[in-house]
Design a protein around this motif. Structure first.
Motif, PDB file in Angstrom:
ATOM      1  N   GLU A  76       0.691  -1.192  -0.058  1.00 38.47           N
ATOM      2  CA  GLU A  76      -0.084  -0.164   0.117  1.00 38.47           C
ATOM      3  C   GLU A  76       0.926   1.453  -0.142  1.00 38.47           C
ATOM      4  O   GLU A  76       0.594   2.368  -0.297  1.00 38.47           O
ATOM      5  N   ARG A  77       2.294   1.060   0.308  1.00 43.50           N
ATOM      6  CA  ARG A  77       3.036   2.409   0.159  1.00 43.50           C
ATOM      7  C   ARG A  77       3.567   2.708  -1.565  1.00 43.50           C
ATOM      8  O   ARG A  77       3.948   1.685  -1.971  1.00 43.50           O
ATOM      9  N   PHE A  78       3.491   3.877  -1.873  1.00 46.53           N
ATOM     10  CA  PHE A  78       3.802   4.133  -3.074  1.00 46.53           C
ATOM     11  C   PHE A  78       4.759   5.257  -3.345  1.00 46.53           C
ATOM     12  O   PHE A  78       5.255   5.262  -4.328  1.00 46.53           O
ATOM     13  N   VAL A  79       5.085   6.004  -2.276  1.00 45.73           N
ATOM     14  CA  VAL A  79       5.824   7.139  -2.419  1.00 45.73           C
ATOM     15  C   VAL A  79       6.634   7.308  -1.197  1.00 45.73           C
ATOM     16  O   VAL A  79       6.140   7.360   0.035  1.00 45.73           O
ATOM     17  N   ARG A  80       8.097   7.108  -1.275  1.00 48.11           N
ATOM     18  CA  ARG A  80       8.848   7.773  -0.208  1.00 48.11           C
ATOM     19  C   ARG A  80       9.843   8.355  -0.743  1.00 48.11           C
ATOM     20  O   ARG A  80      10.779   7.850  -1.721  1.00 48.11           O
ATOM     21  N   ARG A  81      10.086   9.722  -0.380  1.00 52.49           N
ATOM     22  CA  ARG A  81      10.901  10.731  -1.060  1.00 52.49           C
ATOM     23  C   ARG A  81      11.032  11.839   0.217  1.00 52.49           C
ATOM     24  O   ARG A  81      10.237  11.700   0.898  1.00 52.49           O
ATOM     25  N   ASP A  82      11.969  12.926  -0.504  1.00 56.15           N
ATOM     26  CA  ASP A  82      12.202  14.162   0.266  1.00 56.15           C
ATOM     27  C   ASP A  82      11.323  15.043  -0.584  1.00 56.15           C
ATOM     28  O   ASP A  82      11.624  15.240  -1.809  1.00 56.15           O
ATOM     29  N   VAL A  83      10.663  16.173   0.107  1.00 54.91           N
ATOM     30  CA  VAL A  83      10.261  17.399  -0.337  1.00 54.91           C
ATOM     31  C   VAL A  83      10.972  18.656  -0.116  1.00 54.91           C
ATOM     32  O   VAL A  83      11.327  18.586   1.290  1.00 54.91           O
ATOM     33  N   CYS A 152       5.899   4.290  -6.592  1.00 55.08           N
ATOM     34  CA  CYS A 152       5.559   3.315  -7.492  1.00 55.08           C
ATOM     35  C   CYS A 152       4.456   3.664  -8.404  1.00 55.08           C
ATOM     36  O   CYS A 152       4.008   4.762  -8.286  1.00 55.08           O
ATOM     37  N   GLU A 153       4.134   2.618  -9.069  1.00 56.16           N
ATOM     38  CA  GLU A 153       2.761   2.988 -10.017  1.00 56.16           C
ATOM     39  C   GLU A 153       1.673   3.520  -9.477  1.00 56.16           C
ATOM     40  O   GLU A 153       1.347   3.211  -8.440  1.00 56.16           O
ATOM     41  N   GLU A 211      -0.600   5.915 -16.617  1.00 63.00           N
ATOM     42  CA  GLU A 211      -0.160   5.658 -15.160  1.00 63.00           C
ATOM     43  C   GLU A 211       1.392   5.457 -15.201  1.00 63.00           C
ATOM     44  O   GLU A 211       1.982   4.927 -16.282  1.00 63.00           O
ATOM     45  N   HIS A 212       2.135   5.720 -14.270  1.00 60.07           N
ATOM     46  CA  HIS A 212       3.594   5.704 -14.237  1.00 60.07           C
ATOM     47  C   HIS A 212       4.404   5.498 -12.885  1.00 60.07           C
ATOM     48  O   HIS A 212       3.721   5.605 -11.952  1.00 60.07           O
TER      49      HIS A 212
END
Length: 236
Positions: A76-83, A152-153, A211-212
């Motif tokens: 269920e996790r699709f984004v982990r990054r820094d903003v 993720c997608e 979708e990407h």
């Protein structure tokens, strides 16, 4: 002057429109759209360690806390990054770095300004406006990914959203480093776009195959981070 004028002639815009219609998803890739010297100043600022914070999204909720993140399963996790934290200036930063901070913020403001949005409107043949957007500033910002991060997608479509923009800020990017933008328009031969410096990707988020996801970084070849600007635009 932020734009490279050679890339925005009437002939160039007509070519962008044709490419947009022929592609699946409807997208174009424009290299050297912006003035190189100014982007160099922006990148110098972004490579400093301050003014970044983690960002995490799940498919059921955006901007989740660490507690929520730990309770969410990996699928269920699709984004982990820094903003990049907009409008923050480290009190201990030297004057030259304050100047660079202003450049970085000015660029984000420019991307939501009339000149750039008029250009996008001409390419996509749709009137773009922030008149009905409650907080337009949160729709344009810098992001960075490290080898442990991921996107993720997912789809970026939402009512009224007409254009998505990605601008990459990675000088001398190694072709083995990963970090490509992947469109799932054709599962056998997906569209893969390398995150090269001053490369701008524009796409219609409602078009088929939009979708990407982002290919994970290969820490053996990648620099510490992969930098980009992401911006979303709406019509009335």
């Amino acid at each position: 002057m932020w734009l490279n004028q050679q890339q925005i002639s009437d002939v160039a815009i007509q070519g962008f429109r044709k490419s947009l219609k022929r592609s699946c998803p409807n997208h174009i890739v424009i290299d050297d759209l912006f003035t190189q010297a100014k982007l160099d100043e922006v990148l110098r600022m972004l490579k400093q360690s301050h003014d970044w914070q983690p960002q995490k999204h799940t498919y059921s909720a955006l901007y989740v806390s660490n507690t929520q993140w730990q309770k969410t399963n990996n699928a269920e996790r699709f984004v982990r990054r820094d903003v990049w934290r907009r409008n923050t200036v480290n009190a201990n930063t030297a004057n030259t770095n304050n100047f660079e901070t202003n450049i970085a913020q000015d660029f984000l403001s420019y991307l939501r300004g009339n000149e750039f949005m008029t250009l996008l409107s001409a390419i996509f043949k749709v009137p773009l406006t922030d008149i009905n957007v409650a907080r337009p500033e949160i729709n344009t910002n810098y992001f960075r990914l490290g080898p442990k991060d991921f996107v993720c997608e997912h789809a970026d479509d939402s009512p009224g959203r007409e254009v998505c923009m990605l601008l990459y800020l990675n000088k001398e990017w190694n072709h083995n480093a990963g970090g490509e933008l992947i469109f799932n328009s054709n599962k056998e031969r997906p569209v893969s776009i390398a995150p090269l410096h001053n490369r701008c990707v524009l796409f219609d988020p409602s078009s088929e195959g939009s979708e990407h996801w982002v290919k994970k970084l290969n820490c053996e070849f990648a620099e510490t981070y992969r930098y980009n600007v992401t911006s979303w635009y709406w019509s009335e």
